[in-house]
Motif scaffolding. Sequence first.
Motif, short mmCIF file in Angstrom:
data_model
loop_
_atom_site.label_atom_id
_atom_site.label_comp_id
_atom_site.label_asym_id
_atom_site.label_seq_id
_atom_site.Cartn_x
_atom_site.Cartn_y
_atom_site.Cartn_z
N HIS A 82 -1.34 -4.67 -5.39
CA HIS A 82 -1.15 -3.61 -4.41
C HIS A 82 -1.32 -2.23 -5.06
CE1 HIS A 82 1.40 -6.30 -1.53
NE2 HIS A 82 0.11 -6.47 -1.37
N ARG A 83 -0.85 -2.10 -6.28
CA ARG A 83 -0.98 -0.83 -6.99
C ARG A 83 -2.44 -0.44 -7.13
NH1 ARG A 83 -0.06 -1.69 -12.92
NH2 ARG A 83 1.97 -2.49 -12.21
N ARG A 84 -3.28 -1.40 -7.48
CA ARG A 84 -4.72 -1.10 -7.64
C ARG A 84 -5.39 -0.86 -6.29
NH1 ARG A 84 -4.39 -5.34 -11.70
NH2 ARG A 84 -5.20 -6.81 -10.16
N LEU A 85 -4.98 -1.62 -5.28
CA LEU A 85 -5.60 -1.50 -3.96
C LEU A 85 -5.29 -0.16 -3.30
CD1 LEU A 85 -4.92 -5.10 -2.58
CD2 LEU A 85 -7.16 -4.11 -3.09
N TYR A 86 -4.22 0.49 -3.72
CA TYR A 86 -3.83 1.76 -3.11
C TYR A 86 -4.96 2.78 -3.15
CZ TYR A 86 -1.70 6.37 -2.70
OH TYR A 86 -1.42 7.67 -2.35
N TRP A 87 -5.77 2.74 -4.19
CA TRP A 87 -6.78 3.77 -4.37
C TRP A 87 -8.02 3.54 -3.51
CZ3 TRP A 87 -4.57 7.67 -6.44
CH2 TRP A 87 -3.52 7.48 -7.35
N THR A 88 -8.15 2.36 -2.89
CA THR A 88 -9.36 2.09 -2.12
C THR A 88 -9.09 1.60 -0.70
OG1 THR A 88 -9.44 -0.16 -3.03
CG2 THR A 88 -10.70 1.54 -4.18
N VAL A 89 -7.95 1.00 -0.44
CA VAL A 89 -7.66 0.43 0.88
C VAL A 89 -7.03 1.49 1.78
CG1 VAL A 89 -6.31 -1.32 2.12
CG2 VAL A 89 -7.40 -1.88 -0.07
N ALA A 90 -7.38 1.46 3.05
CA ALA A 90 -6.83 2.41 4.01
C ALA A 90 -5.31 2.30 4.05
CB ALA A 90 -7.41 2.15 5.39
N PRO A 91 -4.59 3.43 4.03
CA PRO A 91 -3.12 3.40 4.00
C PRO A 91 -2.52 2.58 5.14
CG PRO A 91 -3.93 5.63 3.63
CD PRO A 91 -5.12 4.80 3.99
N GLY A 125 -12.91 6.62 -8.92
CA GLY A 125 -11.73 6.01 -8.31
C GLY A 125 -10.66 7.01 -7.95
N ALA A 126 -10.81 8.26 -8.40
CA ALA A 126 -9.81 9.29 -8.09
C ALA A 126 -10.21 10.04 -6.82
CB ALA A 126 -9.65 10.25 -9.26
N ASP A 127 -10.63 9.29 -5.80
CA ASP A 127 -11.18 9.92 -4.61
C ASP A 127 -10.15 10.73 -3.83
OD1 ASP A 127 -13.60 8.79 -5.22
OD2 ASP A 127 -13.28 7.02 -3.99
N MET A 184 -14.48 8.40 3.68
CA MET A 184 -14.49 7.19 2.85
C MET A 184 -13.10 6.77 2.43
SD MET A 184 -17.83 7.91 0.44
CE MET A 184 -17.34 9.58 -0.04
N THR A 185 -12.24 7.73 2.11
CA THR A 185 -10.88 7.44 1.66
C THR A 185 -9.93 8.41 2.34
OG1 THR A 185 -11.76 6.81 -0.51
CG2 THR A 185 -9.39 7.12 -0.34
N TRP A 186 -9.19 7.92 3.33
CA TRP A 186 -8.28 8.80 4.06
C TRP A 186 -7.10 9.20 3.19
CZ3 TRP A 186 -8.08 11.93 7.99
CH2 TRP A 186 -6.83 12.41 8.42
N TYR A 187 -6.72 10.47 3.30
CA TYR A 187 -5.57 10.98 2.56
C TYR A 187 -5.01 12.15 3.35
CZ TYR A 187 -2.87 12.04 -1.70
OH TYR A 187 -1.86 12.24 -2.62
#
Length: 424
Positions: free
Chosen positions: A135-144, A341-343, A379-382
């Motif tokens: 989950h820690r790794r997926l945080y950077w790519t998977v939609a929240p 990966g630091a999107d 691409m990466t919502w934040y």
Amino acid sequence: MSRPAGNTRLKAARVAAGYNSQQALADAMTGAAKDLGIRGLSVGVRQVRRWESSTPPWPQPDCQRVLTHLLGQGIESLGFTAPWKSDAQQPDPVRRDLVVGTFAAAGLAAVPKQVSASVQPASAGADFEAVTRSHRRLYWTVAPATLHPAVLAHAALGCALLPETSFKTRRTVAAALAESYLLAGRIEFFDMRQPDAASETLLRALQAAGEADDPLLGSAVLAHSAFIPAWEGLRDKAEERMLAARTYARRGPASVEFLAWLYAVEAECETRCGNTRTALRLIRQGEEVLAAGSEHSTPSWMDWFSPVRLAAFKGNTQLQAGHLPQARETLLRVIEELPRGADKQRTVVYGDLAAVEASAGNPEEACEYAFRALDQLTMTWYATGMDRVREVRRALTPWQHERCVRDLDDRLYGWGTTVSALMR
């Protein structure tokens, strides 16, 4: 009508250990804490009286350590029930709600009402920890919105596993559970802009870190919780939480990266409260700590900070302080040095660069950086990144009839962007 007997197990153990009064035990605990290297722990007779009541609250980790040291028994053998259990005759409703309340609201599995007689094998700890790590790794790519329910469901599993584990396995599960709650809290605050939910989730993370007796995890949770009042301008409350975070950090082998991150968090809190001069001083202290080096390694779960991210904090603080040339130089260097990966961080930096140009009276350059931030958000919502873009648009009001600003409005309030933002 007979009065409740209270926690007879603790009282019996106290008397058997030679402490004939509650005051005697309180004094002994305060003295023993110093011998065990626990700073600032002072136990009063009122606290002992509560522990010996018919509904004894679950002691804090430091108190547990001293109690078991003095009385020679495990904490549950002394009549205490962990917050995730409900086998006591009258469980503490407040503490129980803190642990399982959100699961019922979210329709997720709650902690079992009865403690299972089964015992999990030692491999259960490693298996549970492995999912947390994923989950820690997926945080950077998977939609929240996709990852968040999975993390909460995993935390519910951890609450169910804890009563079935002991010793090293229990600590492994508790530490992974704390990390899962911390991740969920970060998603709620930074990605979904739900500060109330984040506050409750981070409290659960702190409880789990206490069960793991992991002071660095506790420090990380407390520092994250300081963001919440700081965003509302509540400096005193944020400062108190940062003081607690630093206290916990002293109890563990904190790396220079961890200590520098604490300076960065405190600087962000000061910036949010309008104290940019103090914030810049804290950033400098963080840079000095990194330069000094240390033999301690950074925990594997701390994947949200690095020297370049400290520079990103610095660039934002310089922007808020009105040091525009310095902010521009710092942020451009950050964009060049951010790793793949630091999107999410890249979105924020583009937003800050847009704000620099808006403040400098360069609307076309500001819009260009805002477009780059919006490209990244598709691409990466934040949520934090979108907040930066909206702040830039407000700063561009004097040029709202310019073509570039109108183009930004078309992009910012297009069908896809608007619906996506409202959904999230």
